[in-house]
Design an enzyme around this catalytic site. Structure first.
Site, PDB file in Angstrom:
ATOM      1  N   ASP A 262       3.880   9.405  -0.645  1.00 62.06           N
ATOM      2  CA  ASP A 262       2.714   8.612  -0.250  1.00 62.06           C
ATOM      3  C   ASP A 262       2.464   7.559  -1.317  1.00 62.06           C
ATOM      4  OD1 ASP A 262       0.471   7.869   1.241  1.00 62.06           O
ATOM      5  OD2 ASP A 262      -0.154   9.947   1.535  1.00 62.06           O
TER       6      ASP A 262
ATOM      7  N   HIS B 124       0.821  -1.224   0.000  1.00 63.63           N
ATOM      8  CA  HIS B 124       0.000   0.000   0.000  1.00 63.63           C
ATOM      9  C   HIS B 124       0.848   1.265   0.000  1.00 63.63           C
ATOM     10  CE1 HIS B 124      -4.043  -1.791   0.940  1.00 63.63           C
ATOM     11  NE2 HIS B 124      -3.236  -2.829   1.071  1.00 63.63           N
TER      12      HIS B 124
END
Ligand code: ADP
Ligand code: F6P
Length: 468
Positions: free
Chosen positions: A365, A157
């Site tokens: 991110d 992720h």
């Protein structure tokens, strides 16, 4: 249909609290599992005193949730230690914050082994196993050692950095090569998948069939990008409803007509919160006419507070908020509202829709779901503007946002001014384009795409590669 077994460190066992915990993994998997049923295995979130760890099993709407406690040593070495003080910073390109300890590494391996042992008791030969995130990199190897030849996929992720950074992890080959025990390794973006492919080719001289299929001894490992999306239509529905709620109406009334800018992030150094506040400060310095006319609401639940870097960051952000509010604030106006608590999804959706702009400026991110949730929540007739870091995975899809360099507060400050004064047609044009992209990659397609790639025959996979 084979049973799908999802494995992740965090498990979202239904608790009736409206799902207010922060974290992209849980949000994405909750949405996947409710459509697919099966089994979800992982940490209970509890730390047991001594070695008195319990395994619990709960059935809910056709899904079996099995959770296990961690001992204090597991929690320190596996979760706080190797996962969050070594892998998290390195995978977010922060070599300066990484701290290696052999003890943490063995704790990390031990917990992965324990998870494999627990799973071994419940797995069936035709289960399709889907493992998530950096906490569980060696899990497939531990399962293979126990004789499981099931299809096993892995999804990361968070970012996967270039090999030049990754090789700073002591004993990196042992850890990273254990990913080759999976049949499919999925990433948020093609950039991350390329970095892994470069690692396998350049660092490990691993032979390959094509740029996304590697041959690791007797096994073949596939690589792919599967960007996580959000429930686009559902978020919009939630947001429309929430606008009428007492909660959002009270927030709007408290703004007394001021524009609201919103930020929603876990309290994590990867999110660039202090630089973001400095950008707001630069904006206020440069835009006197906005004094008293705009409020920046930053919602930031605490995360991993037992880790030193997180506690220090919390203190420094608190100081920055104090400085900006002390310098610019008035008795009747607080420039930054800073809140450390979670909210329900529906409350967040309403707050997104009630905002003229969102500041989503992580330094790095994997994806960033907040950016997508903000877009999905807007009123298409009068949408707010997304200010998005070019270093978020979401930036590759959200090209119509105002893309910024989060390390440059001056230019982010200028983008805040641009967002607040953007003409309606331009806002609508950018928003329409963003919604079109997000709808095409709704979360409902994410899991299905991953599982399809994991279970494809070699011929189907080769054909899909040729068509890509
Ligand atoms: P990460 O996984 O690094 O935390 P993401 O932006 O990808 O970052 O995902 C965060 C998820 O957590 C989003 O779905 C967001 O709505 C949720 N979230 C973040 N802050 C809060 C909060 N204060 N209350 C509830 N949910 C939150
Ligand atoms: O999405 C990234 C992620 O690290 C998930 O793996 C994790 O569940 C989430 O952020 C929140 O972090 P934590 O589980 O450490 O509270």
């Amino acid at each position: 249909m084979a049973r799908i077994v999802v494995v992740s460190n965090r498990v979202s066992v239904p608790s009736g609290d409206g799902g207010a915990r922060a974290g992209g993994l849980e949000v994405a998997l909750r949405s996947f599992i409710k459509r697919n049923q099966g089994l979800w295995f992982g940490w209970s979130g509890k730390v047991a005193p001594k070695s008195d760890t319990a395994v619990r099993s709960v059935e809910h709407n056709g899904i079996t949730y099995i959770t296990t406690d961690l001992t204090r040593a597991d929690y320190q070495e596996y979760y706080n230690g190797f996962a969050n003080r070594m892998l998290w910073p390195i995978l977010h390109y922060r070599l300066d914050l990484a701290e290696f300890s052999s003890r943490d590494l063995s704790g990390y391996m031990r917990v992965n082994d324990q998870f494999a042992e627990q799973l071994h008791k419940v797995l069936q030969p035709d289960d399709v196993i889907w493992v998530h995130d950096y906490h569980l990199i060696p899990l497939a190897r531990a399962l293979r050692e126990r004789g499981h030849e099931n299809r096993i996929g892995f999804f990361l992720h968070i970012p996967f950095p270039p090999p030049e950074l990754l090789t700073a992890v002591p004993k990196h080959e042992r850890l990273i090569l254990s990913l080759c025990h999976y049949d499919l390794v999925g990433f948020q973006t093609e950039r991350d998948a390329d970095n892994f492919a470069r690692y396998l080719s350049n660092e490990c001289n691993m032979p390959r069939r094509d740029d996304r299929t590697f041959i690791a001894g007797q096994r073949t490992v596939r690589l792919g990008a599967f960007p996580v999306g959000v429930e686009t239509a559902e978020f919009n529905r939630l947001a429309r409803r929430a606008m009428k709620s007492e909660f959002v109406q009270e927030v709007l009334a408290s703004l007394s007509g001021r524009a609201q800018i919103i930020g929603v992030d876990r309290l994590d150094y990867s999110k660039g919160l202090r630089l973001r506040m400095e950008a707001f400060e630069r904006f206020l310095e440069a835009s006197k006419h906005w004094h008293g006319g705009v409020t920046y609401l930053q919602i930031t639940p605490r995360s991993r507070s037992d880790i030193r870097e997180y506690a220090e960051m919390e203190r420094r952000i608190g100081e920055t908020v104090g400085r900006v509010n002390g310098h610019f604030g008035e008795a009747s106006w607080t420039p930054i509202r800073y809140i450390n608590r979670p909210y329900s999804r529906s409350a967040l959706a309403g707050l997104y829709r009630a905002s003229r702009a969102a500041l989503v400026t992580p330094l790095r991110d994997g994806m960033n779901l907040v950016a997508k949730e903000f877009v999905a929540s807007q009123d298409p007739e009068d949408p707010g503007v997304l200010i998005l870091s070019r270093f978020a995975g979401a930036a590759l899809e959200c090209q119509s946002a105002l893309l910024v360099n989060p390390y440059d507060p001056e230019s982010v400050g200028a983008s805040i001014g641009q967002a607040l004064s953007m003409p309606l047609d331009e806002r609508r044009g950018r928003h329409d384009e963003l919604v079109r992209v997000l709808a095409a990659n709704d979360i409902k397609y994410w899991g299905e795409r991953f599982i399809a790639s994991l279970t494809q025959s070699p011929g189907e996979w080769a054909a899909s590669r040729a068509a890509a």
